[in-house]
Design a protein around this motif. Sequence first.
Motif, PDB file in Angstrom:
ATOM      1  N   GLY A  14       0.828  -1.197   0.000  1.00 56.32           N
ATOM      2  CA  GLY A  14       0.000   0.000   0.000  1.00 56.32           C
ATOM      3  C   GLY A  14       0.862   1.247   0.000  1.00 56.32           C
ATOM      4  N   ASP A  93      -0.003  -4.192 -10.175  1.00 60.17           N
ATOM      5  CA  ASP A  93      -0.475  -3.172  -9.241  1.00 60.17           C
ATOM      6  C   ASP A  93      -1.568  -2.317  -9.875  1.00 60.17           C
ATOM      7  OD1 ASP A  93       1.492  -2.531  -6.583  1.00 60.17           O
ATOM      8  OD2 ASP A  93       2.322  -3.857  -8.110  1.00 60.17           O
ATOM      9  N   TYR A  97      -5.190  -1.819  -8.437  1.00 58.62           N
ATOM     10  CA  TYR A  97      -5.771  -0.492  -8.200  1.00 58.62           C
ATOM     11  C   TYR A  97      -7.159  -0.410  -8.834  1.00 58.62           C
ATOM     12  CZ  TYR A  97      -6.731   4.454  -8.939  1.00 58.62           C
ATOM     13  OH  TYR A  97      -7.339   5.685  -8.990  1.00 58.62           O
ATOM     14  N   LEU A 100      -9.591  -2.314  -6.740  1.00 59.32           N
ATOM     15  CA  LEU A 100      -9.852  -1.573  -5.509  1.00 59.32           C
ATOM     16  C   LEU A 100     -10.839  -0.433  -5.733  1.00 59.32           C
ATOM     17  CD1 LEU A 100      -8.856  -1.276  -2.502  1.00 59.32           C
ATOM     18  CD2 LEU A 100      -7.229   0.404  -3.385  1.00 59.32           C
ATOM     19  N   GLN A 140      -4.310   9.381   0.111  1.00 59.06           N
ATOM     20  CA  GLN A 140      -5.089   8.316   0.733  1.00 59.06           C
ATOM     21  C   GLN A 140      -4.944   8.344   2.256  1.00 59.06           C
ATOM     22  OE1 GLN A 140      -2.528   7.778  -1.466  1.00 59.06           O
ATOM     23  NE2 GLN A 140      -3.093   6.271  -2.975  1.00 59.06           N
ATOM     24  N   LYS A 144      -7.215   3.425   3.715  1.00 62.78           N
ATOM     25  CA  LYS A 144      -7.160   3.096   2.278  1.00 62.78           C
ATOM     26  C   LYS A 144      -5.832   2.397   1.955  1.00 62.78           C
ATOM     27  CE  LYS A 144      -9.073   3.669  -1.863  1.00 62.78           C
ATOM     28  NZ  LYS A 144     -10.458   3.546  -2.233  1.00 62.78           N
ATOM     29  N   THR A 148      -5.436  -1.175   0.206  1.00 58.85           N
ATOM     30  CA  THR A 148      -4.575  -1.329  -0.970  1.00 58.85           C
ATOM     31  C   THR A 148      -3.610  -2.485  -0.773  1.00 58.85           C
ATOM     32  OG1 THR A 148      -4.748   1.036  -1.444  1.00 58.85           O
ATOM     33  CG2 THR A 148      -2.937  -0.146  -2.497  1.00 58.85           C
ATOM     34  N   CYS A 151      -5.438  -5.709  -1.224  1.00 55.04           N
ATOM     35  CA  CYS A 151      -5.770  -5.908  -2.635  1.00 55.04           C
ATOM     36  C   CYS A 151      -4.536  -6.361  -3.424  1.00 55.04           C
ATOM     37  CB  CYS A 151      -6.352  -4.618  -3.206  1.00 55.04           C
ATOM     38  SG  CYS A 151      -7.005  -4.827  -4.867  1.00 55.04           S
TER      39      CYS A 151
END
Length: 184
Positions: A14, A93, A97, A100, A140, A144, A148, A151
């Motif tokens: 993240g 990634d 994203y 997410l 963020q 968050k 991230t 995710c």
Amino acid sequence: MKQDISKLYIITGGPGAGKTRLLNELSKYGLTTVPEEGRRIIKEQIECGGEGLPWLNKELFASLMFEESVKTYLKMSQSTHLKPIFFDRGIWDTLGYMRLENIPVPELMTAKAREMVYNNNIFILPPWKEIYENDPERKQTIEKAILTFECMKDIYQEYGFNSIEVPKVSVEERAAFVFDRILM
């Protein structure tokens, strides 16, 4: 002789987990590091008054990030450099994203991402509230950042990567941890 793909490593996690600091430290070992595309895109979009920003147009931002990540991957994978190369985030990634942010991922993107081959071991940095901070490109919340991280962990696992979690220790110890794992 082109770059051995087994020497292309991803460092992910993240925002605000210390990826950039870790990459800067790894460069002290003489290793090649590749900066994150997202942060560069944000800076460029702010400078030119563009809308490809995660807080203005998430889909455009994701598209720009994907395109630039592919270009950078192709450039680095064609390199004749024999030492390991570390990417601040990989092509997956961007897909993480998009997931997410509930942005549909076109099959063409997934197919293209599958063509980008990295070392199967990726390094993932967990959320670290004590070092987390916002800046002009990172807006963020820590919450968050945690989402991230989860995710990214999930998407890399889904696509067959082995995630190696980097411990929350000094940047020098983190670099030594990574360095020791690539020598194994």
